[in-house]
Design an enzyme around this catalytic site. Structure first.
Site, PDB file in Angstrom:
ATOM      1  N   TYR A  25      40.199  34.115  29.430  1.00  0.00           N
ATOM      2  CA  TYR A  25      40.371  33.903  30.878  1.00  0.00           C
ATOM      3  C   TYR A  25      40.316  35.242  31.614  1.00  0.00           C
ATOM      4  CZ  TYR A  25      42.694  33.146  35.322  1.00  0.00           C
ATOM      5  OH  TYR A  25      42.999  33.155  36.658  1.00  0.00           O
ATOM      6  N   SER A 107      49.601  37.092  42.641  1.00  0.00           N
ATOM      7  CA  SER A 107      48.583  36.084  42.975  1.00  0.00           C
ATOM      8  C   SER A 107      49.238  34.781  43.442  1.00  0.00           C
ATOM      9  CB  SER A 107      47.763  35.809  41.714  1.00  0.00           C
ATOM     10  OG  SER A 107      46.986  34.647  41.854  1.00  0.00           O
ATOM     11  N   GLN A 128      49.022  37.838  47.393  1.00  0.00           N
ATOM     12  CA  GLN A 128      47.633  37.426  47.623  1.00  0.00           C
ATOM     13  C   GLN A 128      47.595  35.949  47.965  1.00  0.00           C
ATOM     14  OE1 GLN A 128      46.214  35.275  45.162  1.00  0.00           O
ATOM     15  NE2 GLN A 128      44.207  35.077  46.127  1.00  0.00           N
ATOM     16  N   TYR A 130      45.228  32.423  48.751  1.00  0.00           N
ATOM     17  CA  TYR A 130      44.003  31.615  48.832  1.00  0.00           C
ATOM     18  C   TYR A 130      44.202  30.610  49.944  1.00  0.00           C
ATOM     19  CZ  TYR A 130      42.389  33.100  44.215  1.00  0.00           C
ATOM     20  OH  TYR A 130      41.931  33.816  43.149  1.00  0.00           O
ATOM     21  N   THR A 156      42.120  36.389  49.879  1.00  0.00           N
ATOM     22  CA  THR A 156      40.891  36.338  49.058  1.00  0.00           C
ATOM     23  C   THR A 156      39.891  35.399  49.704  1.00  0.00           C
ATOM     24  OG1 THR A 156      42.139  36.794  47.052  1.00  0.00           O
ATOM     25  CG2 THR A 156      39.981  35.792  46.767  1.00  0.00           C
ATOM     26  N   ARG A 165      33.187  29.252  34.798  1.00  0.00           N
ATOM     27  CA  ARG A 165      33.475  30.150  33.665  1.00  0.00           C
ATOM     28  C   ARG A 165      33.322  29.310  32.405  1.00  0.00           C
ATOM     29  NH1 ARG A 165      38.232  31.921  37.247  1.00  0.00           N
ATOM     30  NH2 ARG A 165      37.090  32.876  38.946  1.00  0.00           N
ATOM     31  N   LYS A 252      39.889  40.427  50.820  1.00  0.00           N
ATOM     32  CA  LYS A 252      39.323  40.708  49.492  1.00  0.00           C
ATOM     33  C   LYS A 252      38.077  39.856  49.237  1.00  0.00           C
ATOM     34  CE  LYS A 252      40.809  40.769  44.635  1.00  0.00           C
ATOM     35  NZ  LYS A 252      40.318  39.502  44.099  1.00  0.00           N
ATOM     36  N   HIS A 276      35.070  39.519  42.546  1.00  0.00           N
ATOM     37  CA  HIS A 276      36.058  38.755  41.782  1.00  0.00           C
ATOM     38  C   HIS A 276      35.918  39.056  40.279  1.00  0.00           C
ATOM     39  CE1 HIS A 276      38.955  35.518  42.976  1.00  0.00           C
ATOM     40  NE2 HIS A 276      39.055  35.416  41.676  1.00  0.00           N
ATOM     41  N   ARG A 279      33.497  37.001  38.230  1.00  0.00           N
ATOM     42  CA  ARG A 279      33.954  35.652  37.884  1.00  0.00           C
ATOM     43  C   ARG A 279      33.497  34.617  38.888  1.00  0.00           C
ATOM     44  NH1 ARG A 279      38.524  36.209  34.845  1.00  0.00           N
ATOM     45  NH2 ARG A 279      39.837  34.648  35.837  1.00  0.00           N
TER      46      ARG A 279
HETATM   47  C1  GLV Z   1      41.616  33.409  39.951  1.00  0.00           C
HETATM   48  O1  GLV Z   1      41.674  34.187  40.836  1.00  0.00           O
HETATM   49  C2  GLV Z   1      40.589  33.442  38.967  1.00  0.00           C
HETATM   50  O2  GLV Z   1      39.644  34.232  39.126  1.00  0.00           O
HETATM   51  O3  GLV Z   1      40.693  32.698  37.996  1.00  0.00           O
END
Ligand code: GLV
Length: 384
Positions: A25, A107, A128, A130, A156, A165, A252, A276, A279
């Site tokens: 991760y 986060s 941070q 979201y 963010t 991912r 960000k 990021h 990611r």
């Molecule tokens: C969260 O910010 C992630 O990138 O998984």
């Protein structure tokens, strides 16, 4: 105990200490990981000018980030799930950062909550955010960050949708982590993690109590993000956050000069040049490649911060040379945390500091605040 001489050594140790789904991760990126790799390889292609016969016996790495004094131009990035890398990972990270004199950013999708961290540390940390579909919940989180005396809000902007991912899907990454037939052997080989995290008190999203399904209905992180994060987010929402949050605001995920020009008019105190950590949008430029144009577009109207691929002090210096005031570390933080908890985070910071100091000196400078493009080597045409 192995000898640790680099963040790569901490990464190797982290791989042994936590289950693969957790390690991956942190370590992996989206789709074909072109941007993830670019974040590193583009750093490696930059060279320094070697300067000699300069007195560098009195060095200073201290500076400020959004007006806050820092021992070096580094901050700990907001990383999801840090508390799954080590028991109370966010608290340990914040303690290490504060003892060292650099900011720690918590986060939204942390394991320890805002209140858990506040109760455990004695200095203000950053939070941070979201933007989620439920703006009421965002307002509530902003209020909680204010009540916890957070000294900056990092908004963010590059996760309206999640970049896939692939490795997380293959690994079945879930929050809270679960023991399955497939991972049983691997988990059994990591007793300290089992004891500290799997049997620990905090194993799910601390800030989101009541907003995620209970531990019986396990969710993958990506399912949860897809359901909660708001794909309609626009600059109007940035204005809304600016009105809600009176303190320092950092945007960000700015990677493009056109976005940087808009960001500079929002009243934000800083932006973070970020993809990021490779990611999100695979195929986006590396952050070190994007940095000069973004810094130019900002034109000093707010501070320019940087993340993506920082794995040694030299990278920090390269980013400063190309226009950043400070750098966030995400993966490097999580490697240290997974490897050795708080001591590992301290080790990450010490490595960065020492590499930064030596490189600065060998490039002929004493004060990190005087770094600019002149420390970089411009190859003659024939060498390019
Ligand atoms: C969260 O910010 C992630 O990138 O998984």
């Amino acid at each position: 105990m192995p000898v640790i001489t680099s963040i790569a050594d901490l990464r190797a140790l982290a791989r042994k200490r936590v289950p693969r789904a957790i390690f991956d991760y942190a370590d992996r990126g989206s789709y074909d990981e072109v941007t993830l790799r670019g974040n590193r390889t583009d750093f490696e292609s930059i060279r320094f000018r070697q300067r000699v016969a300069v007195d560098v016996s009195h060095q200073s790495l201290a500076t400020t980030i959004v007006g806050q004094p820092v021992a070096m131009p580094v901050a700990i990035a907001p990383t999801g799930l840090a508390g799954l890398f080590h028991r109370n990972g966010e608290i340990e990270g914040a303690r290490a950062a504060h003892a060292f004199g650099v900011p720690f950013c918590l986060s939204t999708v942390s394991i320890c909550s805002i209140e858990d961290v506040q109760a455990a540390v004695d200095k203000p940390f950053w939070f941070q955010l979201y933007l989620m579909r439920d703006r009421g919940f965002n307002a509530e989180l902003i209020g909680r960050a204010q009540a916890a005396n957070c000294s900056a809000l990092v908004l963010t902007l590059d996760l309206q949708m999640q970049g896939v991912r692939r490795q997380d899907i293959k690994n079945g990454l879930s929050v809270p982590p679960r023991l399955t037939l497939r991972n049983a052997l691997e988990i059994a080989a990591r007793p300290a993690w089992v004891w500290g995290v799997l049997f620990g008190k905090r194993r799910t999203f601390g800030n989101l109590a009541g907003r995620t399904p209970g531990s019986k209905s396990l969710v993958t992180l990506s399912q949860w993000i897809a359901a909660q994060f708001d794909p309609t987010v626009s600059w109007k929402d940035v204005e809304w956050v600016r009105k809600q949050w009176p303190g320092k605001l950092i945007l960000k995920g700015i990677l493009d000069a056109e976005d940087a020009r808009i960001a500079a008019t929002t009243g934000a105190d800083a932006i973070v040049v970020s993809n990021h950590g490779g990611r999100q949008l695979d195929g986006a430029p590396s952050t070190i490649c994007a940095l000069p144009a973004v810094a130019e577009a900002i034109g000093g109207r707010c501070e320019v911060l940087f993340d993506g691929g920082i794995q040694c002090g030299q990278d920090v210096l390269k980013a400063l040379a190309l226009g950043a005031r400070g750098c966030f570390i995400g993966k490097s933080f999580l490697y240290g945390l997974a490897a050795m908890g708080r001591a590992g985070v301290t080790k990450t910071l010490e490595l960065l500091r020492d590499e930064l100091a030596v490189t600065l000196g060998l490039a002929g400078l004493s004060d990190v605040r005087s770094v600019d493009r002149r420390i970089l080597y411009e190859p003659p045409r024939a060498e390019r």
